[in-house]
Design a protein around this motif. Structure first.
Motif, mmCIF file in Angstrom:
data_model
loop_
_atom_site.group_PDB
_atom_site.id
_atom_site.type_symbol
_atom_site.label_atom_id
_atom_site.label_comp_id
_atom_site.label_asym_id
_atom_site.label_seq_id
_atom_site.Cartn_x
_atom_site.Cartn_y
_atom_site.Cartn_z
ATOM 1 N N VAL A 1 0.844 -1.205 0.000
ATOM 2 C CA VAL A 1 0.000 0.000 0.000
ATOM 3 C C VAL A 1 0.877 1.253 0.000
ATOM 4 O O VAL A 1 0.616 2.214 -0.734
ATOM 5 C CB VAL A 1 -0.961 -0.010 1.214
ATOM 6 C CG1 VAL A 1 -1.627 1.339 1.397
ATOM 7 C CG2 VAL A 1 -2.004 -1.095 1.046
ATOM 8 N N LYS A 2 1.921 1.239 0.814
ATOM 9 C CA LYS A 2 2.828 2.391 0.884
ATOM 10 C C LYS A 2 3.561 2.583 -0.443
ATOM 11 O O LYS A 2 3.765 3.710 -0.883
ATOM 12 C CB LYS A 2 3.828 2.161 2.018
ATOM 13 C CG LYS A 2 4.756 3.278 2.275
ATOM 14 C CD LYS A 2 4.183 4.192 3.303
ATOM 15 C CE LYS A 2 5.247 5.188 3.705
ATOM 16 N NZ LYS A 2 4.679 6.371 4.263
ATOM 17 N N SER B 1 9.774 3.939 -2.272
ATOM 18 C CA SER B 1 9.823 4.167 -0.838
ATOM 19 C C SER B 1 10.700 3.099 -0.180
ATOM 20 O O SER B 1 10.475 1.897 -0.358
ATOM 21 C CB SER B 1 8.417 4.113 -0.245
ATOM 22 O OG SER B 1 8.463 4.228 1.147
ATOM 23 N N LYS C 1 2.456 1.727 -3.367
ATOM 24 C CA LYS C 1 1.514 2.196 -4.375
ATOM 25 C C LYS C 1 1.324 3.713 -4.276
ATOM 26 O O LYS C 1 1.222 4.395 -5.289
ATOM 27 C CB LYS C 1 0.170 1.494 -4.193
ATOM 28 C CG LYS C 1 -0.837 1.836 -5.248
ATOM 29 C CD LYS C 1 -2.129 1.070 -5.033
ATOM 30 C CE LYS C 1 -3.143 1.451 -6.091
ATOM 31 N NZ LYS C 1 -4.424 0.800 -5.866
ATOM 32 N N ASN C 2 1.307 4.214 -3.032
ATOM 33 C CA ASN C 2 1.103 5.653 -2.834
ATOM 34 C C ASN C 2 2.373 6.459 -3.097
ATOM 35 O O ASN C 2 2.307 7.557 -3.629
ATOM 36 C CB ASN C 2 0.605 5.923 -1.412
ATOM 37 C CG ASN C 2 -0.777 5.374 -1.180
ATOM 38 O OD1 ASN C 2 -1.525 5.162 -2.126
ATOM 39 N ND2 ASN C 2 -1.116 5.118 0.055
ATOM 40 N N HIS C 3 3.515 5.944 -2.697
ATOM 41 C CA HIS C 3 4.787 6.650 -2.846
ATOM 42 C C HIS C 3 5.736 5.767 -3.650
ATOM 43 O O HIS C 3 6.117 4.693 -3.205
ATOM 44 C CB HIS C 3 5.418 6.952 -1.488
ATOM 45 C CG HIS C 3 4.520 7.697 -0.562
ATOM 46 N ND1 HIS C 3 4.246 9.032 -0.724
ATOM 47 C CD2 HIS C 3 3.811 7.302 0.518
ATOM 48 C CE1 HIS C 3 3.421 9.422 0.234
ATOM 49 N NE2 HIS C 3 3.144 8.383 1.007
#
Length: 71
Positions: free
Chosen positions: A37-38, A45, A40-42
């Protein structure tokens, strides 16, 4: 005087360690989910990559421990 009289040795059973391994596998799955999830957003990372790798390592090691303890 023996050492066992001074320091009692507490032995935990196999079912306790199997339950602990199952809980750790669930935590590993949560880390992998968080990492994806992280990521996908950034994009790119480091935290996401580290959590995914750590999640896979936790799952692999605790799965191996469950297999060894049940044999």
């Amino acid at each position: 005087m023996q050492l066992t009289n001074i320091f009692p040795i507490i032995s935990l059973g196999t079912p306790f360690f199997i339950i602990l391994s199952i809980v750790s596998i669930v935590i590993g799955l949560c880390l992998i989910f968080f990492g994806f999830v992280k990521q996908k957003n950034h994009k790119k990372s480091t935290l996401a990559t580290c959590s995914i790798v750590l999640g896979f390592l936790i799952i692999i090691t605790h799965t191996f421990q469950i297999i060894v303890r049940t044999i």
